[in-house]
Design an enzyme around this catalytic site. Structure first.
Site, PDB file in Angstrom:
ATOM      1  N   ASP A 148       4.808   3.403   0.040  1.00  0.00           N
ATOM      2  CA  ASP A 148       3.874   3.980  -0.922  1.00  0.00           C
ATOM      3  C   ASP A 148       3.086   5.110  -0.266  1.00  0.00           C
ATOM      4  O   ASP A 148       2.961   5.176   0.957  1.00  0.00           O
ATOM      5  CB  ASP A 148       2.902   2.924  -1.460  1.00  0.00           C
ATOM      6  CG  ASP A 148       2.071   2.275  -0.359  1.00  0.00           C
ATOM      7  OD1 ASP A 148       2.651   1.944   0.694  1.00  0.00           O
ATOM      8  OD2 ASP A 148       0.851   2.091  -0.542  1.00  0.00           O
ATOM      9  N   GLU A 149       2.559   5.994  -1.113  1.00  0.00           N
ATOM     10  CA  GLU A 149       1.631   7.045  -0.685  1.00  0.00           C
ATOM     11  C   GLU A 149       2.115   7.756   0.585  1.00  0.00           C
ATOM     12  O   GLU A 149       1.402   7.824   1.592  1.00  0.00           O
ATOM     13  CB  GLU A 149       0.230   6.452  -0.499  1.00  0.00           C
ATOM     14  CG  GLU A 149      -0.307   5.892  -1.816  1.00  0.00           C
ATOM     15  CD  GLU A 149      -1.689   5.255  -1.719  1.00  0.00           C
ATOM     16  OE1 GLU A 149      -2.057   4.787  -0.625  1.00  0.00           O
ATOM     17  OE2 GLU A 149      -2.394   5.213  -2.745  1.00  0.00           O
ATOM     18  N   VAL A 150       3.331   8.279   0.505  1.00  0.00           N
ATOM     19  CA  VAL A 150       3.916   8.991   1.648  1.00  0.00           C
ATOM     20  C   VAL A 150       3.380  10.430   1.620  1.00  0.00           C
ATOM     21  O   VAL A 150       4.084  11.378   1.268  1.00  0.00           O
ATOM     22  CB  VAL A 150       5.460   8.940   1.609  1.00  0.00           C
ATOM     23  CG1 VAL A 150       6.056   9.499   2.898  1.00  0.00           C
ATOM     24  CG2 VAL A 150       5.944   7.504   1.397  1.00  0.00           C
TER      25      VAL A 150
END
Length: 486
Positions: A148-150
Protein backbone atom coordinates in the site's frame (compact mmCIF):
# COMPACT_ATOMS: atom_id res chain seq x y z
CA UNK A 1 -27.43 -10.10 5.74
CA UNK A 2 -25.89 -10.61 9.18
CA UNK A 3 -22.24 -10.01 9.84
CA UNK A 4 -21.55 -13.67 10.59
CA UNK A 5 -22.46 -14.64 7.03
CA UNK A 6 -21.28 -11.44 5.34
CA UNK A 7 -17.76 -11.86 6.71
CA UNK A 8 -16.72 -15.44 7.31
CA UNK A 9 -13.31 -14.27 8.58
CA UNK A 10 -13.07 -11.39 11.08
CA UNK A 11 -9.41 -10.53 11.68
CA UNK A 12 -8.22 -8.06 14.31
CA UNK A 13 -5.15 -6.16 13.11
CA UNK A 14 -2.32 -5.79 15.61
CA UNK A 15 0.12 -3.08 14.53
CA UNK A 16 3.38 -3.67 16.37
CA UNK A 17 5.33 -0.82 14.75
CA UNK A 18 4.31 1.34 17.70
CA UNK A 19 3.75 0.52 21.38
CA UNK A 20 3.86 -3.27 20.91
CA UNK A 21 2.32 -4.97 23.95
CA UNK A 22 4.10 -7.50 26.11
CA UNK A 23 3.10 -11.11 25.45
CA UNK A 24 1.50 -11.24 28.91
CA UNK A 25 -1.07 -8.66 27.78
CA UNK A 26 -1.80 -10.52 24.56
CA UNK A 27 -2.57 -13.59 26.68
CA UNK A 28 -5.31 -11.57 28.39
CA UNK A 29 -6.91 -9.98 25.34
CA UNK A 30 -6.94 -12.89 22.88
CA UNK A 31 -9.77 -14.68 24.72
CA UNK A 32 -11.72 -11.40 24.75
CA UNK A 33 -11.20 -10.96 20.99
CA UNK A 34 -12.60 -14.43 20.43
CA UNK A 35 -15.55 -13.87 22.75
CA UNK A 36 -16.39 -10.63 20.92
CA UNK A 37 -16.56 -12.41 17.55
CA UNK A 38 -13.06 -12.34 16.05
CA UNK A 39 -11.70 -15.55 14.56
CA UNK A 40 -8.32 -14.34 13.33
CA UNK A 41 -5.45 -11.88 13.74
CA UNK A 42 -3.49 -9.88 11.19
CA UNK A 43 -0.14 -9.36 12.91
CA UNK A 44 2.07 -6.60 11.52
CA UNK A 45 5.36 -7.24 13.30
CA UNK A 46 7.51 -4.68 11.47
CA UNK A 47 10.68 -4.27 13.58
CA UNK A 48 9.32 -6.43 16.41
CA UNK A 49 10.02 -9.63 14.46
CA UNK A 50 13.21 -11.49 15.51
CA UNK A 51 14.97 -11.31 12.16
CA UNK A 52 18.24 -13.24 11.96
CA UNK A 53 21.47 -13.10 9.96
CA UNK A 54 21.96 -10.04 7.78
CA UNK A 55 18.44 -8.91 8.71
CA UNK A 56 19.14 -8.86 12.43
CA UNK A 57 19.73 -5.10 12.41
CA UNK A 58 16.00 -4.64 11.62
CA UNK A 59 15.08 -5.69 15.16
CA UNK A 60 13.80 -3.05 17.56
CA UNK A 61 15.38 -2.84 21.02
CA UNK A 62 12.55 -4.86 22.55
CA UNK A 63 11.81 -7.13 19.57
CA UNK A 64 10.04 -10.37 20.40
CA UNK A 65 12.29 -13.42 20.64
CA UNK A 66 11.53 -16.51 18.50
CA UNK A 67 10.12 -18.19 21.60
CA UNK A 68 7.85 -15.18 22.25
CA UNK A 69 6.54 -15.33 18.67
CA UNK A 70 5.85 -19.05 19.20
CA UNK A 71 4.03 -18.19 22.42
CA UNK A 72 1.92 -15.56 20.65
CA UNK A 73 0.93 -18.19 18.08
CA UNK A 74 0.17 -20.73 20.83
CA UNK A 75 -2.02 -18.21 22.64
CA UNK A 76 -3.83 -17.43 19.40
CA UNK A 77 -4.51 -21.12 18.78
CA UNK A 78 -5.87 -21.49 22.32
CA UNK A 79 -8.39 -18.75 21.53
CA UNK A 80 -9.11 -20.19 18.05
CA UNK A 81 -7.70 -17.11 16.33
CA UNK A 82 -6.06 -17.83 12.97
CA UNK A 83 -2.89 -15.78 12.50
CA UNK A 84 -2.09 -14.00 9.24
CA UNK A 85 1.36 -12.36 9.36
CA UNK A 86 1.98 -9.11 7.46
CA UNK A 87 5.31 -8.20 5.88
CA UNK A 88 5.66 -4.90 4.03
CA UNK A 89 7.44 -5.55 0.71
CA UNK A 90 7.16 -2.33 -1.35
CA UNK A 91 5.87 0.81 0.40
CA UNK A 92 6.13 1.54 4.14
CA UNK A 93 9.63 0.07 4.16
CA UNK A 94 11.01 2.76 6.48
CA UNK A 95 12.03 0.30 9.18
CA UNK A 96 14.31 -1.39 6.65
CA UNK A 97 15.44 1.41 4.36
CA UNK A 98 16.32 3.79 7.21
CA UNK A 99 19.39 1.62 7.85
CA UNK A 100 22.53 2.61 5.95
CA UNK A 101 23.07 -1.05 5.00
CA UNK A 102 19.88 -0.96 2.90
CA UNK A 103 19.63 2.73 1.99
CA UNK A 104 20.95 2.04 -1.53
CA UNK A 105 17.72 0.10 -2.21
CA UNK A 106 15.48 3.16 -1.87
CA UNK A 107 13.40 4.18 -4.88
CA UNK A 108 14.25 7.83 -4.15
CA UNK A 109 17.57 8.27 -2.39
CA UNK A 110 16.25 10.81 0.14
CA UNK A 111 13.14 8.89 1.19
CA UNK A 112 13.17 5.55 3.07
CA UNK A 113 9.55 4.60 2.46
CA UNK A 114 9.60 2.87 -0.96
CA UNK A 115 11.76 0.03 -2.27
CA UNK A 116 13.49 0.30 -5.65
CA UNK A 117 11.82 -2.46 -7.71
CA UNK A 118 14.56 -2.49 -10.36
CA UNK A 119 17.28 -3.89 -8.11
CA UNK A 120 17.59 -7.68 -7.89
CA UNK A 121 18.83 -7.13 -4.33
CA UNK A 122 15.48 -5.52 -3.45
CA UNK A 123 13.55 -8.67 -4.31
CA UNK A 124 16.13 -10.82 -2.54
CA UNK A 125 15.70 -8.65 0.57
CA UNK A 126 11.91 -8.94 0.80
CA UNK A 127 12.03 -12.63 -0.10
CA UNK A 128 14.42 -13.23 2.80
CA UNK A 129 12.11 -11.32 5.14
CA UNK A 130 9.13 -13.36 3.96
CA UNK A 131 10.98 -16.66 4.39
CA UNK A 132 12.04 -15.82 7.94
CA UNK A 133 8.53 -14.74 8.94
CA UNK A 134 6.85 -17.77 7.40
CA UNK A 135 9.53 -19.95 8.97
CA UNK A 136 7.98 -19.08 12.34
CA UNK A 137 4.40 -19.21 10.97
CA UNK A 138 4.38 -22.67 9.47
CA UNK A 139 1.04 -23.61 7.97
CA UNK A 140 -0.17 -20.00 7.62
CA UNK A 141 -3.00 -19.98 5.06
CA UNK A 142 -2.38 -16.34 4.16
CA UNK A 143 0.52 -13.89 4.20
CA UNK A 144 -0.19 -10.19 3.78
CA UNK A 145 2.57 -8.62 1.64
CA UNK A 146 1.42 -5.01 2.15
CA UNK A 147 2.07 -3.01 -1.07
CA UNK A 148 0.00 0.00 0.00
CA UNK A 149 0.90 3.68 -0.37
CA UNK A 150 3.95 3.09 -2.57
CA UNK A 151 4.75 6.78 -2.61
CA UNK A 152 7.23 8.21 -5.13
CA UNK A 153 7.17 5.05 -7.25
CA UNK A 154 8.53 6.01 -10.66
CA UNK A 155 10.51 8.98 -9.31
CA UNK A 156 13.81 7.17 -8.79
CA UNK A 157 16.53 7.52 -11.40
CA UNK A 158 16.27 3.89 -12.55
CA UNK A 159 12.48 4.21 -12.79
CA UNK A 160 12.69 7.43 -14.80
CA UNK A 161 14.93 5.73 -17.34
CA UNK A 162 12.66 2.67 -17.46
CA UNK A 163 9.53 4.80 -17.89
CA UNK A 164 11.01 6.52 -20.94
CA UNK A 165 10.36 3.31 -22.87
CA UNK A 166 7.04 3.63 -24.64
CA UNK A 167 5.35 0.47 -23.38
CA UNK A 168 6.23 1.09 -19.74
CA UNK A 169 4.07 2.77 -17.06
CA UNK A 170 3.94 3.22 -13.31
CA UNK A 171 1.09 0.69 -13.14
CA UNK A 172 3.16 -1.89 -15.02
CA UNK A 173 6.09 -1.28 -12.66
CA UNK A 174 3.85 -1.73 -9.62
CA UNK A 175 2.21 -4.91 -10.94
CA UNK A 176 5.58 -6.37 -11.91
CA UNK A 177 6.92 -6.08 -8.35
CA UNK A 178 3.71 -7.44 -6.79
CA UNK A 179 3.82 -10.36 -9.21
CA UNK A 180 7.47 -11.11 -8.38
CA UNK A 181 6.89 -11.07 -4.60
CA UNK A 182 3.65 -13.10 -4.80
CA UNK A 183 5.32 -15.64 -7.12
CA UNK A 184 8.06 -16.18 -4.55
CA UNK A 185 5.47 -16.78 -1.80
CA UNK A 186 3.56 -19.30 -3.91
CA UNK A 187 6.65 -21.14 -5.17
CA UNK A 188 8.41 -21.41 -1.81
CA UNK A 189 5.31 -21.64 0.41
CA UNK A 190 2.64 -23.19 -1.84
CA UNK A 191 0.02 -23.54 0.91
CA UNK A 192 0.13 -19.77 1.64
CA UNK A 193 -1.90 -17.22 -0.36
CA UNK A 194 -0.64 -13.63 -0.54
CA UNK A 195 -2.95 -10.75 0.38
CA UNK A 196 -2.31 -7.14 -0.76
CA UNK A 197 -3.78 -3.78 0.17
CA UNK A 198 -5.74 -2.62 -2.87
CA UNK A 199 -5.03 1.12 -3.14
CA UNK A 200 -2.28 0.78 -5.76
CA UNK A 201 -4.62 -1.39 -7.89
CA UNK A 202 -7.78 0.74 -7.82
CA UNK A 203 -6.99 3.05 -10.71
CA UNK A 204 -5.24 0.55 -12.96
CA UNK A 205 -7.33 -0.08 -16.11
CA UNK A 206 -9.28 -3.31 -15.95
CA UNK A 207 -7.71 -4.86 -19.05
CA UNK A 208 -4.18 -4.12 -17.81
CA UNK A 209 -4.94 -5.60 -14.40
CA UNK A 210 -6.48 -8.72 -15.96
CA UNK A 211 -3.54 -9.23 -18.33
CA UNK A 212 -0.88 -8.78 -15.63
CA UNK A 213 -1.30 -12.22 -14.09
CA UNK A 214 -1.59 -10.64 -10.63
CA UNK A 215 -5.27 -11.63 -10.10
CA UNK A 216 -4.26 -15.31 -10.17
CA UNK A 217 -1.63 -14.75 -7.48
CA UNK A 218 -3.08 -12.51 -4.75
CA UNK A 219 -6.28 -11.62 -2.93
CA UNK A 220 -6.83 -7.83 -2.66
CA UNK A 221 -7.90 -6.20 0.58
CA UNK A 222 -10.20 -3.23 -0.14
CA UNK A 223 -9.59 -0.72 2.62
CA UNK A 224 -11.65 2.30 3.56
CA UNK A 225 -11.83 3.72 7.08
CA UNK A 226 -14.27 6.58 6.50
CA UNK A 227 -17.63 6.91 8.24
CA UNK A 228 -19.30 7.96 4.99
CA UNK A 229 -17.81 5.23 2.82
CA UNK A 230 -19.34 5.23 -0.68
CA UNK A 231 -21.15 1.88 -0.79
CA UNK A 232 -22.01 2.03 -4.50
CA UNK A 233 -18.43 2.88 -5.50
CA UNK A 234 -17.12 -0.02 -3.40
CA UNK A 235 -19.56 -2.45 -5.04
CA UNK A 236 -18.42 -1.28 -8.49
CA UNK A 237 -14.78 -1.75 -7.44
CA UNK A 238 -15.54 -5.28 -6.23
CA UNK A 239 -17.19 -6.06 -9.55
CA UNK A 240 -14.16 -4.70 -11.42
CA UNK A 241 -11.81 -6.88 -9.39
CA UNK A 242 -13.95 -9.97 -9.91
CA UNK A 243 -14.08 -9.35 -13.66
CA UNK A 244 -10.27 -8.97 -13.68
CA UNK A 245 -9.99 -12.51 -12.33
CA UNK A 246 -9.46 -12.07 -8.58
CA UNK A 247 -11.28 -15.10 -7.12
CA UNK A 248 -11.61 -13.73 -3.59
CA UNK A 249 -11.61 -10.28 -2.03
CA UNK A 250 -11.30 -8.94 1.51
CA UNK A 251 -12.54 -5.78 3.21
CA UNK A 252 -10.65 -3.66 5.74
CA UNK A 253 -12.28 -1.31 8.24
CA UNK A 254 -10.75 0.46 11.25
CA UNK A 255 -11.51 0.40 14.97
CA UNK A 256 -8.74 2.89 15.82
CA UNK A 257 -5.75 4.66 14.32
CA UNK A 258 -7.52 6.14 11.31
CA UNK A 259 -8.80 9.57 12.36
CA UNK A 260 -5.62 11.50 13.14
CA UNK A 261 -1.92 10.74 13.47
CA UNK A 262 -1.86 11.96 17.09
CA UNK A 263 -5.35 10.82 18.10
CA UNK A 264 -5.38 9.67 21.73
CA UNK A 265 -9.03 8.59 22.13
CA UNK A 266 -10.92 6.77 19.35
CA UNK A 267 -14.16 8.40 18.13
CA UNK A 268 -16.23 5.23 18.52
CA UNK A 269 -19.24 6.51 16.60
CA UNK A 270 -17.07 7.15 13.55
CA UNK A 271 -15.79 3.59 13.63
CA UNK A 272 -19.27 2.12 14.14
CA UNK A 273 -20.51 4.01 11.08
CA UNK A 274 -17.54 2.74 9.08
CA UNK A 275 -18.43 -0.87 9.94
CA UNK A 276 -22.13 -0.32 9.24
CA UNK A 277 -21.16 0.92 5.75
CA UNK A 278 -19.02 -2.16 5.16
CA UNK A 279 -21.98 -4.35 6.09
CA UNK A 280 -23.96 -2.57 3.38
CA UNK A 281 -21.18 -3.22 0.88
CA UNK A 282 -21.13 -6.91 1.80
CA UNK A 283 -24.90 -7.09 1.36
CA UNK A 284 -24.89 -5.27 -1.98
CA UNK A 285 -21.85 -6.70 -3.74
CA UNK A 286 -21.34 -10.00 -5.59
CA UNK A 287 -22.46 -12.96 -3.47
CA UNK A 288 -19.68 -14.51 -1.38
CA UNK A 289 -17.07 -12.22 -2.97
CA UNK A 290 -15.70 -11.10 0.38
CA UNK A 291 -13.63 -13.74 2.15
CA UNK A 292 -13.54 -11.68 5.33
CA UNK A 293 -12.89 -8.33 6.94
CA UNK A 294 -9.77 -6.99 8.67
CA UNK A 295 -10.53 -4.59 11.51
CA UNK A 296 -7.40 -2.45 11.40
CA UNK A 297 -6.03 -0.84 14.53
CA UNK A 298 -3.14 1.33 13.40
CA UNK A 299 -0.64 2.35 16.06
CA UNK A 300 1.36 4.73 13.88
CA UNK A 301 0.60 6.20 10.45
CA UNK A 302 4.14 5.22 9.48
CA UNK A 303 7.39 4.21 11.15
CA UNK A 304 8.37 7.83 11.92
CA UNK A 305 5.02 9.25 13.03
CA UNK A 306 3.79 9.70 16.60
CA UNK A 307 1.74 7.10 18.44
CA UNK A 308 -2.02 7.18 17.94
CA UNK A 309 -4.59 5.44 20.17
CA UNK A 310 -3.04 2.74 22.36
CA UNK A 311 -4.45 -0.77 22.05
CA UNK A 312 -6.15 -0.87 25.49
CA UNK A 313 -7.78 2.48 24.72
CA UNK A 314 -9.19 1.03 21.50
CA UNK A 315 -10.72 -2.11 23.06
CA UNK A 316 -14.20 -0.63 23.62
CA UNK A 317 -14.28 0.54 20.00
CA UNK A 318 -13.13 -2.88 18.79
CA UNK A 319 -15.77 -4.60 20.93
CA UNK A 320 -18.55 -2.41 19.55
CA UNK A 321 -17.40 -2.87 15.94
CA UNK A 322 -17.04 -6.66 16.18
CA UNK A 323 -20.46 -7.01 17.76
CA UNK A 324 -22.00 -4.76 15.11
CA UNK A 325 -20.58 -7.04 12.40
CA UNK A 326 -21.75 -10.15 14.18
CA UNK A 327 -25.32 -8.94 14.79
CA UNK A 328 -25.81 -6.84 11.68
CA UNK A 329 -26.27 -3.54 13.52
CA UNK A 330 -25.77 -1.72 16.80
CA UNK A 331 -29.10 -1.84 18.58
CA UNK A 332 -29.55 -1.19 22.30
CA UNK A 333 -29.37 -4.95 22.88
CA UNK A 334 -26.03 -5.15 21.09
CA UNK A 335 -24.76 -2.16 23.06
CA UNK A 336 -25.73 -3.91 26.30
CA UNK A 337 -23.90 -7.05 25.15
CA UNK A 338 -20.76 -4.97 24.53
CA UNK A 339 -21.01 -3.36 27.96
CA UNK A 340 -21.42 -6.79 29.51
CA UNK A 341 -18.31 -8.11 27.73
CA UNK A 342 -16.29 -5.12 28.92
CA UNK A 343 -17.53 -5.26 32.50
CA UNK A 344 -18.93 -1.76 32.26
CA UNK A 345 -20.55 -0.53 35.44
CA UNK A 346 -21.93 2.65 33.94
CA UNK A 347 -23.35 3.31 30.49
CA UNK A 348 -21.55 5.21 27.78
CA UNK A 349 -18.37 3.21 27.17
CA UNK A 350 -19.25 3.02 23.49
CA UNK A 351 -19.78 6.76 23.13
CA UNK A 352 -17.07 8.87 21.50
CA UNK A 353 -15.29 9.06 24.84
CA UNK A 354 -16.19 7.58 28.17
CA UNK A 355 -15.14 7.86 31.75
CA UNK A 356 -17.26 4.91 32.91
CA UNK A 357 -15.60 2.18 35.01
CA UNK A 358 -14.94 -1.17 33.33
CA UNK A 359 -12.98 -4.36 33.94
CA UNK A 360 -11.56 -5.58 30.60
CA UNK A 361 -7.79 -6.18 30.33
CA UNK A 362 -6.16 -2.76 30.18
CA UNK A 363 -9.26 -0.92 31.38
CA UNK A 364 -7.14 0.99 33.91
CA UNK A 365 -5.06 2.39 31.05
CA UNK A 366 -8.25 3.20 29.14
CA UNK A 367 -9.70 5.09 32.11
CA UNK A 368 -6.54 7.04 32.94
CA UNK A 369 -5.74 7.91 29.31
CA UNK A 370 -9.33 9.11 28.95
CA UNK A 371 -8.84 11.43 31.94
CA UNK A 372 -5.63 12.79 30.43
CA UNK A 373 -7.12 13.13 26.96
CA UNK A 374 -10.23 14.95 28.12
CA UNK A 375 -8.94 17.10 30.93
CA UNK A 376 -5.14 17.55 31.28
CA UNK A 377 -4.45 20.03 28.49
CA UNK A 378 -7.77 21.83 28.93
CA UNK A 379 -7.26 22.29 32.69
CA UNK A 380 -3.80 23.78 32.13
CA UNK A 381 -5.16 25.96 29.32
CA UNK A 382 -7.89 27.19 31.67
CA UNK A 383 -5.38 28.19 34.34
CA UNK A 384 -2.83 29.82 32.04
CA UNK A 385 -5.18 31.30 29.47
CA UNK A 386 -8.45 32.07 31.25
CA UNK A 387 -7.70 32.52 34.95
CA UNK A 388 -8.16 36.27 35.47
CA UNK A 389 -5.35 36.54 38.01
CA UNK A 390 -2.85 34.87 35.67
CA UNK A 391 -3.94 36.76 32.56
CA UNK A 392 -4.26 40.08 34.41
CA UNK A 393 -1.27 40.06 36.79
CA UNK A 394 1.15 37.35 35.62
CA UNK A 395 1.21 37.68 31.83
CA UNK A 396 4.18 36.63 29.67
CA UNK A 397 5.45 40.20 30.12
CA UNK A 398 5.40 39.83 33.92
CA UNK A 399 6.86 36.32 33.79
CA UNK A 400 9.85 37.35 31.70
CA UNK A 401 10.62 40.17 34.13
CA UNK A 402 9.73 38.17 37.26
CA UNK A 403 7.21 40.82 38.37
CA UNK A 404 4.19 40.04 40.51
CA UNK A 405 2.02 41.82 43.02
CA UNK A 406 2.45 39.82 46.28
CA UNK A 407 -1.32 39.61 46.72
CA UNK A 408 -1.65 37.88 43.34
CA UNK A 409 0.85 35.23 44.37
CA UNK A 410 -1.72 34.11 46.97
CA UNK A 411 -4.39 33.83 44.28
CA UNK A 412 -2.35 31.91 41.71
CA UNK A 413 0.18 29.69 43.47
CA UNK A 414 -2.18 27.49 45.56
CA UNK A 415 -4.35 26.68 42.54
CA UNK A 416 -1.33 25.86 40.38
CA UNK A 417 0.18 23.64 43.10
CA UNK A 418 -3.14 21.85 43.58
CA UNK A 419 -3.50 21.22 39.86
CA UNK A 420 0.08 19.95 39.58
CA UNK A 421 -0.43 17.66 42.55
CA UNK A 422 -3.66 16.15 41.22
CA UNK A 423 -2.21 15.50 37.76
CA UNK A 424 1.10 14.30 39.18
CA UNK A 425 -0.68 11.59 41.19
CA UNK A 426 -2.79 10.50 38.22
CA UNK A 427 0.22 10.40 35.89
CA UNK A 428 2.08 8.21 38.40
CA UNK A 429 -0.83 5.75 38.33
CA UNK A 430 -0.90 5.86 34.55
CA UNK A 431 2.83 5.22 34.25
CA UNK A 432 2.55 2.12 36.45
CA UNK A 433 -0.44 0.86 34.43
CA UNK A 434 1.38 1.46 31.12
CA UNK A 435 4.49 -0.35 32.36
CA UNK A 436 2.42 -3.50 32.97
CA UNK A 437 1.47 -3.66 29.28
CA UNK A 438 4.19 -1.89 27.28
CA UNK A 439 7.97 -1.76 27.06
CA UNK A 440 9.81 1.24 28.58
CA UNK A 441 10.43 3.06 25.29
CA UNK A 442 6.71 3.08 24.43
CA UNK A 443 5.80 4.34 27.92
CA UNK A 444 8.38 7.11 27.65
CA UNK A 445 7.22 8.10 24.16
CA UNK A 446 3.52 8.21 25.03
CA UNK A 447 4.10 10.28 28.18
CA UNK A 448 6.44 12.69 26.38
CA UNK A 449 3.89 13.14 23.62
CA UNK A 450 0.69 13.40 25.65
CA UNK A 451 1.54 14.36 29.23
CA UNK A 452 4.86 16.16 29.58
CA UNK A 453 4.02 19.27 27.50
CA UNK A 454 1.12 20.21 29.79
CA UNK A 455 2.97 19.28 32.97
CA UNK A 456 5.99 21.35 31.88
CA UNK A 457 3.75 24.37 31.30
CA UNK A 458 2.43 24.03 34.86
CA UNK A 459 5.90 23.53 36.30
CA UNK A 460 7.15 26.53 34.32
CA UNK A 461 4.40 28.72 35.78
CA UNK A 462 5.26 27.63 39.33
CA UNK A 463 8.99 28.17 38.73
CA UNK A 464 8.33 31.71 37.49
CA UNK A 465 6.05 32.38 40.46
CA UNK A 466 8.76 31.22 42.87
CA UNK A 467 11.36 33.44 41.23
CA UNK A 468 9.02 36.43 41.08
CA UNK A 469 8.16 36.04 44.76
CA UNK A 470 11.79 36.61 45.81
CA UNK A 471 12.25 40.39 46.23
CA UNK A 472 15.13 41.74 44.15
CA UNK A 473 18.20 42.84 46.10
CA UNK A 474 18.35 46.52 46.96
CA UNK A 475 20.65 48.47 44.64
CA UNK A 476 24.07 49.16 46.09
CA UNK A 477 24.77 52.75 47.16
CA UNK A 478 26.57 54.49 44.30
CA UNK A 479 29.16 55.98 46.64
CA UNK A 480 30.06 52.93 48.62
CA UNK A 481 30.51 53.98 52.28
CA UNK A 482 28.24 56.54 53.90
CA UNK A 483 29.16 60.08 52.90
CA UNK A 484 30.02 62.48 55.73
CA UNK A 485 28.56 65.97 55.89
CA UNK A 486 31.06 68.67 54.95
Amino acid sequence: MSGSTAFKMRLVHLDFKGAPPKVSYLSEIFPLFRALGANGLLIEYEDMFPYEGHLRLLRAAHAYSPSEVSEILRLARLSELEVVPLVQTFGHMEFVLKHSAFAHLREVALFPNTLNPHEAESLALVNAMIDQVLGLHKGARWLHIGCDEVYYLGEGEASKRWLQQEQNSQAKLCLSHIRAVASHVLSQHPSTTPLVWDDMLRDIPQDQLAASGVPQLVEPVLWDYSADLDVHAKVLLMEKYRECGFPRLWAASAFKGATGANQALPPVQHHLENHAQWLQVAGSGPADALQGIILTGWQRYDHFSVLCELLPVGIPSLAACLQLLLHGGFSEDVKLRVENFLGVSSPGVTDAVSEGASSFPGSDVHALVTQVGLHLCSSVDALLGRNRYVTGWFSPYHRRRKLIHPVMLQHIQPEALSLLGRWGALVQQLEVALQCIFYPDAVEEWLEQNVHPSMQRLQGLLQDLTEAAVPPPLPASPGGDAVQDP
